[in-house]
Structure formats: structure tokens, C-alpha cells
Enzyme design. Sequence first.
Site, PDB file in Angstrom:
ATOM      1  N   LYS A  93       0.802  -1.223   0.000  1.00 55.89           N
ATOM      2  CA  LYS A  93       0.000   0.000   0.000  1.00 55.89           C
ATOM      3  C   LYS A  93       0.838   1.277   0.000  1.00 55.89           C
ATOM      4  O   LYS A  93       0.404   2.301  -0.496  1.00 55.89           O
ATOM      5  CB  LYS A  93      -0.943   0.006   1.203  1.00 55.89           C
ATOM      6  CG  LYS A  93      -1.950  -1.134   1.161  1.00 55.89           C
ATOM      7  CD  LYS A  93      -3.348  -0.619   1.126  1.00 55.89           C
ATOM      8  CE  LYS A  93      -4.381  -1.677   0.789  1.00 55.89           C
ATOM      9  NZ  LYS A  93      -4.281  -2.931   1.535  1.00 55.89           N
ATOM     10  N   GLU A 115      -9.899   6.353   3.229  1.00 56.70           N
ATOM     11  CA  GLU A 115     -10.764   5.378   3.871  1.00 56.70           C
ATOM     12  C   GLU A 115      -9.878   4.180   4.227  1.00 56.70           C
ATOM     13  O   GLU A 115      -8.847   3.969   3.592  1.00 56.70           O
ATOM     14  CB  GLU A 115     -11.873   4.928   2.911  1.00 56.70           C
ATOM     15  CG  GLU A 115     -11.467   3.847   1.887  1.00 56.70           C
ATOM     16  CD  GLU A 115     -10.414   4.291   0.883  1.00 56.70           C
ATOM     17  OE1 GLU A 115     -10.307   5.506   0.629  1.00 56.70           O
ATOM     18  OE2 GLU A 115      -9.683   3.415   0.371  1.00 56.70           O
ATOM     19  N   SER A 382       1.845  -9.817  -0.729  1.00 62.95           N
ATOM     20  CA  SER A 382       1.502  -8.400  -0.612  1.00 62.95           C
ATOM     21  C   SER A 382       1.782  -7.774   0.742  1.00 62.95           C
ATOM     22  O   SER A 382       1.943  -6.558   0.841  1.00 62.95           O
ATOM     23  CB  SER A 382       0.023  -8.206  -0.951  1.00 62.95           C
ATOM     24  OG  SER A 382      -0.779  -9.046  -0.145  1.00 62.95           O
TER      25      SER A 382
HETATM   26  C1  LIG Z   1      -5.124  -4.064   1.408  1.00 63.30           C
HETATM   27  C2  LIG Z   1      -4.393  -5.322   1.210  1.00 63.30           C
HETATM   28  C3  LIG Z   1      -4.732  -6.225   0.174  1.00 63.30           C
HETATM   29  C4  LIG Z   1      -5.914  -6.040  -0.723  1.00 63.30           C
HETATM   30  O1  LIG Z   1      -5.895  -4.899  -1.515  1.00 63.30           O
HETATM   31  P1  LIG Z   1      -5.624  -4.952  -3.078  1.00 63.30           P
HETATM   32  O2  LIG Z   1      -5.950  -3.589  -3.540  1.00 63.30           O
HETATM   33  O3  LIG Z   1      -6.487  -6.009  -3.663  1.00 63.30           O
HETATM   34  O4  LIG Z   1      -4.182  -5.281  -3.250  1.00 63.30           O
HETATM   35  C5  LIG Z   1      -3.959  -7.347   0.009  1.00 63.30           C
HETATM   36  N1  LIG Z   1      -2.912  -7.621   0.814  1.00 63.30           N
HETATM   37  C6  LIG Z   1      -2.556  -6.794   1.826  1.00 63.30           C
HETATM   38  C7  LIG Z   1      -1.389  -7.160   2.678  1.00 63.30           C
HETATM   39  C8  LIG Z   1      -3.286  -5.615   2.053  1.00 63.30           C
HETATM   40  O5  LIG Z   1      -2.927  -4.811   3.060  1.00 63.30           O
END
Ligand SMILES: *Cc1c(COP(=O)(O)O)cnc(C)c1O
Length: 398
Positions: A93, A115, A382
Amino acid sequence: MSRRQTLPDSTGHFGPFGGKFVPETVMGALSELERAYAKARQDPEFRREFHRLLQNYAGRPTPLYDAKRLGKQFGGLCVYLKREDLLHTGAHKINNALGQALLAVRMGKKRLIAETGAGQHGVATATAAALFGLSCEVFMGEDDIERQNLNVVRMRLLGARVSPVRTGTRTLKDACNEAIRNWVTTVRTSHYCIGSVVGPHPYPLLVRDFQSVIGQEARRQILQETGRLPDLLIACVGGGSNAIGLFHAFANDRSVRCIGVEAGGNRLSPGHHAATLLKGRPGVLHGSYSLLLQDRYGQVLPTASIAAGLDYPGVGPEHAYYKLTRRAQYVAVTDRKALEACRLLARTEGILPALEPAHAIAYLENLAPRLKRRTVVILGLSGRGDKDAQTMAEHLGG
Ligand SMILES: *Cc1c(COP(=O)(O)O)cnc(C)c1O
């Protein structure tokens, strides 16, 4: 047509999906943002500044790690993990928050609005605001404030104001509504920093551009490491930003298969999951036309997932377009499988993933028996699992 459409058309559509479905009061602000971004996108100085921040502040490039023990466990696959979990603040993010903060400063804005559901995007935005000396207000559902207290504490320490949202289901969808409402009354001074590839045009485009560094690096790294393109990309999909960030650089590589993994919750019946691409129908939510979990009257359905970051009834319009054109395939994994996958990765590689990317790991395990040995896979990791350690302990015991 040999190359696919990777830019939205002049009205902000990917195929039939996207657009700007917003109150008139916001149209001016969107046009201003569109012009500012079109300029920044072409400006080498903006790109240099963004990449300098990604490198020196956020910690890019992130490693592409050859998870040998996991690959062996999955019957001899070559699994490479794209380690977004190693970034500052613990997830992908921050890539987007830094890009949008930089853009906000260029537009002369003094305040960021965001948000947040799990609080990850709120923390990333509060971080970027502190870095640039901007004020910051984060809207968060009252239920989420209770569930994600650690991130609330982090945001407040970073100097952000966290405003509880008491409407609707008191979760992410309602926080989005409140953020948009606030933006309408503060557009002159404030930039609304959206956390995923959702919302009205130009957000799905600019968030994707800021996140596409994930796939650009991964493409370079896998070519260097193996001398060829991967066979398969796999990533979790909430709003879709980490997945599109990984897929984008490979969009025109026909041999590379893409799989997005959604939250199957406890089962795939209405109200018990967040698998929008799998179970949704076309509709408008938060300013854009995309797939959407809705009942037969068009009312947005409640969602459920153990992974707060995936718990959203909408999805980015570019993913809806990928699905329509079959460039990617979308599947779902249950809470239980995701929890087990967290433990599996922790014990085979010493990496505790967030519950969101654990969905991708779980699906790969499921798919592995149908893949050839030595299949080269890049999995988007992620985020890190610290924020979910308590949840994991409660469900997995010890
Ligand atoms: C917010 C988040 C997601 C989901 O958001 P996407 O916009 O689909 O990437 C996935 N993994 C983590 C670790 C997150 O914080």
C-alpha cells in the site's frame, strides 16, 4: 488486435467497465486530478522523485525470493515470492500512498483524506502525510476500529485523525461513502487518497500505475534469475491493486497465465464471502461501473472474510475487464485454507504472510498437482502477517 487495451479510453473505461459515476460537486475535482496526473505521468522529474522515494524511503526494489522448500512441498514447482511484505509499513500500500501524496503536493493540497478497512491503507496514507507535512484524516468503520486497534494506534501516533463511521455495516464500504462525502465539502484543500484500483476514473489508472512497479521489478528479476518469463502469476484480490500491480507488466505476454484469488469467506453463499469477480454482477459502486456483490434489487450485499483487506463488495474495473477478456482467471479460497497457508509458509520458509496473500498460497497448493514439474510461478506476497498474528493464534491455537 495484437496488444490488449492497457489504458482506459477517453471516458475512463476499460472495455465496458470504469467511468465516473459521482455527484456533480466532485466532477470538478476529478477533472483537476485527471489533468494533474496526465501532466505528472509525462514528467521525468515526477517519476524520478517517486522512484527515489520508493528506493530510499519505502525500501525498493523488493526481493524476488526463490522459495525452494515451498516449491518442493508443492511437488517440484519453482515458486518465486515477490516480497512486498518487506516494504516500510509492511505491505504494498505504501507504493500508492507515496505516489498520491506526491501528486497532492504538486496540486497544492494541504490535506489527505483516506478510507481504510484493516487500517493498512490508513497507516500508509498517515505515513505519507507525515513525510510531506500534510494533515490527514482517515475514515474507518466503528467495527473496524475495534477489530484493528493496533493500526488505529499507529495512525494516531503518526499524527492522523481517525474518524469513526457509524453508518451501514460500520465497515470499509461505509468508510468509503463517508470519505467521498467529506471530500465534496473540502475539495479545494484536500486530496482523496483511494487505497486500491477502485473508484471513479482516473483512480483505477493512477493507482495501477503506482503499483505496477511490482511487476516491472518482478519481470526484470525473473529474466535475470531464470532467463525466461514465468508460466504463472498469482496474487490475492481485494480491490485488486497488488494483483494488477503484478500483472500489468506482463499484460501482453500471452504465455504468462494470471490468476487472481478472492476471499471465499466461510462458504460461497450470499453474505458469507467477498468473491466479487466470481459471484458479482455489473453495477455501480463508489463511482465506477464494475462487478459488484448485490442482491436482486441491486442492493450491496454484506461481505465476510477473515482477511480484512479482502473484505469489500466491489473490485477494480480493470479486473472486470481482465475477466471479460479472459486475460486472467479468478478463483476463491476459504478462510480456513488461508489460515492453514499462513502456517505452512511460516514453517517451510520462515516467512509469516498476511492473511490476504495467504489466499494465493492456499490456491497454489490446490492447483499444484495439475501443474507440470518446474513450472515457474511468481506469487505476490503483498504484506506481512504481524497484524494478523492474534487472529491466527485464535483460530489455529497457539
Ligand atoms: C489491502 C491489502 C490487500 C488487498 O488490496 P488490493 O488492492 O487487492 O491489493 C492485500 N494484501 C494486503 C497485505 C493488504 O494490506
